[in-house]
Design an enzyme around this catalytic site. Structure first.
Site, PDB file in Angstrom:
ATOM      1  N   CYS A  87       0.844  -1.203   0.000  1.00  0.00           N
ATOM      2  CA  CYS A  87       0.000   0.000   0.000  1.00  0.00           C
ATOM      3  C   CYS A  87       0.881   1.255   0.000  1.00  0.00           C
ATOM      4  CB  CYS A  87      -0.960  -0.051   1.183  1.00  0.00           C
ATOM      5  SG  CYS A  87      -2.324   1.110   1.045  1.00  0.00           S
ATOM      6  N   HIS A 195      -3.464  -5.620   1.276  1.00  0.00           N
ATOM      7  CA  HIS A 195      -2.802  -5.795   2.576  1.00  0.00           C
ATOM      8  C   HIS A 195      -2.798  -7.264   2.988  1.00  0.00           C
ATOM      9  CE1 HIS A 195      -2.394  -1.583   4.044  1.00  0.00           C
ATOM     10  NE2 HIS A 195      -3.374  -1.355   3.193  1.00  0.00           N
ATOM     11  N   GLU A 197      -1.179  -8.692   5.286  1.00  0.00           N
ATOM     12  CA  GLU A 197      -1.116  -8.865   6.750  1.00  0.00           C
ATOM     13  C   GLU A 197      -2.506  -8.826   7.376  1.00  0.00           C
ATOM     14  OE1 GLU A 197      -0.481  -6.143   5.164  1.00  0.00           O
ATOM     15  OE2 GLU A 197      -1.113  -4.361   6.301  1.00  0.00           O
TER      16      GLU A 197
END
Lengths: 226, 95
Positions: A87, A195, A197
């Site tokens: 990002c 993302h 994560e």
């Protein structure tokens, strides 16, 4: 020996702890690296997480590129070390010239926060090695400037060299050619808007991001032993 | 060689044609509410001002252009213009 991952933190970065937790949960060892550090020695891989580095002043990533750590990140990358920008981290890597192109404002003028389907296009990158091309992963996006763009010549090169590593199944933001992630020529520097994560634990609704992060941890060990 | 003088620099940064400009588009859509019509092609940009001490206008323009190209604008999506203004006795140089 677990992969040691440096998670680079600028003033305004806000996804660093999510990345640390995800990496540690997958058996890696993650540590925060402050942007003022001029060394990144001791790591097998680096992740530039999401957020608003330096307040996104001027343009996302424009000021972060001048942080002392970026020179060290550039050297680490030049030596073949795996570097992943997520990002805002992707935006920083394009501004720093480590990846081609730029991220412009989303088509449709909206900030996007949604879980979207991403198709893995190649297994030839540090983030996708070992993942079968065509695999579709469900991973959150969270951005206003995620609309990837580059000139026609760069796009032709990215496509020809199989450097578009991830594409949106349904393009949410207007990115040219549906691009969600790209890598550099050497395939060790990767940027992506989604993302991973945030999709690395069953509690978050999807564990598809862990597929990418596991690939990175494996690449990190390979690169460390090379 | 002229002695160093202070030059006033203005850098204007605009999105390249074809790059999405949500601000400009939103402003344009709001204008009819003012009772104004026929205004098209609104593009938002940024303007930066700073001073440069340099030997002459050409040197000031060269330095201002470096700042514009290397920092203030991202050439992939933006274009810039640099204007240097000097004392009342000299003419502005545009580049």
């Amino acid at each position: 020996m677990p992969s040691r991952v440096g998670v680079v933190m600028f003033p305004g970065t806000n996804c660093e702890h999510d990345v640390v937790q995800a990496v540690n949960g997958l058996g890696g060892t993650a540590e925060l690296v402050w942007h003022g550090n001029s060394s990144v020695s001791g790591y097998d891989a680096l992740i530039l997480p999401g957020g608003f580095a330096h307040g996104d002043y001027l343009r996302p990533g424009a000021i972060a590129r001048f942080s002392p750590v970026m020179e060290a990140v550039g050297r680490f990358a030049a030596e073949g070390g795996p570097v992943v920008g997520i990002c805002n981290g992707f935006q920083v890597l394009t501004e720093a010239g480590l990846l081609p192109g730029a991220l412009q404002k989303n088509r449709g003028l909206r900030f996007l926060c949604a879980t979207v389907d991403i198709r893995v296009e190649t297994d030839r990158s540090v983030l996708t090695s070992g993942i079968a091309p065509g695999t579709v992963l469900s991973i959150p996006i969270n951005h206003f400037e995620g609309n990837y763009t580059c000139d026609a010549e760069t796009l032709a090169r990215l496509r020809g060299d199989e450097r578009v590593i991830l594409r949106y199944v349904d393009n949410p933001n207007g990115s040219i050619d549906g691009i969600a992630g790209v890598c550099n020529e050497e395939r060790n520097v990767v940027g992506l808007m989604p993302h991973p994560e945030r999709a690395s634990d069953a509690l978050t609704g999807s564990v598809d991001g862990a597929v990418l992060l596991r690939s990175l941890l494996a690449s990190a060990l390979t690169s460390a032993n090379a | 060689m002229a002695s160093p003088s202070t030059f006033s620099v203005v850098v204007e940064v605009r999105l390249r044609p074809g790059i999405a400009d949500p601000q400009g588009a939103t402003i344009e859509r709001a204008l009819p509410a003012l009772g104004l019509s026929g205004i098209t092609g609104v593009r938002a940009g940024k303007s930066f001002r700073f001073d440069i001490v340099a030997d002459d206008e050409v040197a000031a323009l060269a330095q201002g252009t470096v700042v514009a190209d290397r920092v203030l604008a991202n050439p992939v999506i933006e274009e810039s213009s640099v204007t240097v203004t000097v004392t009342a006795t000299a003419k502005p140089v545009a580049g």
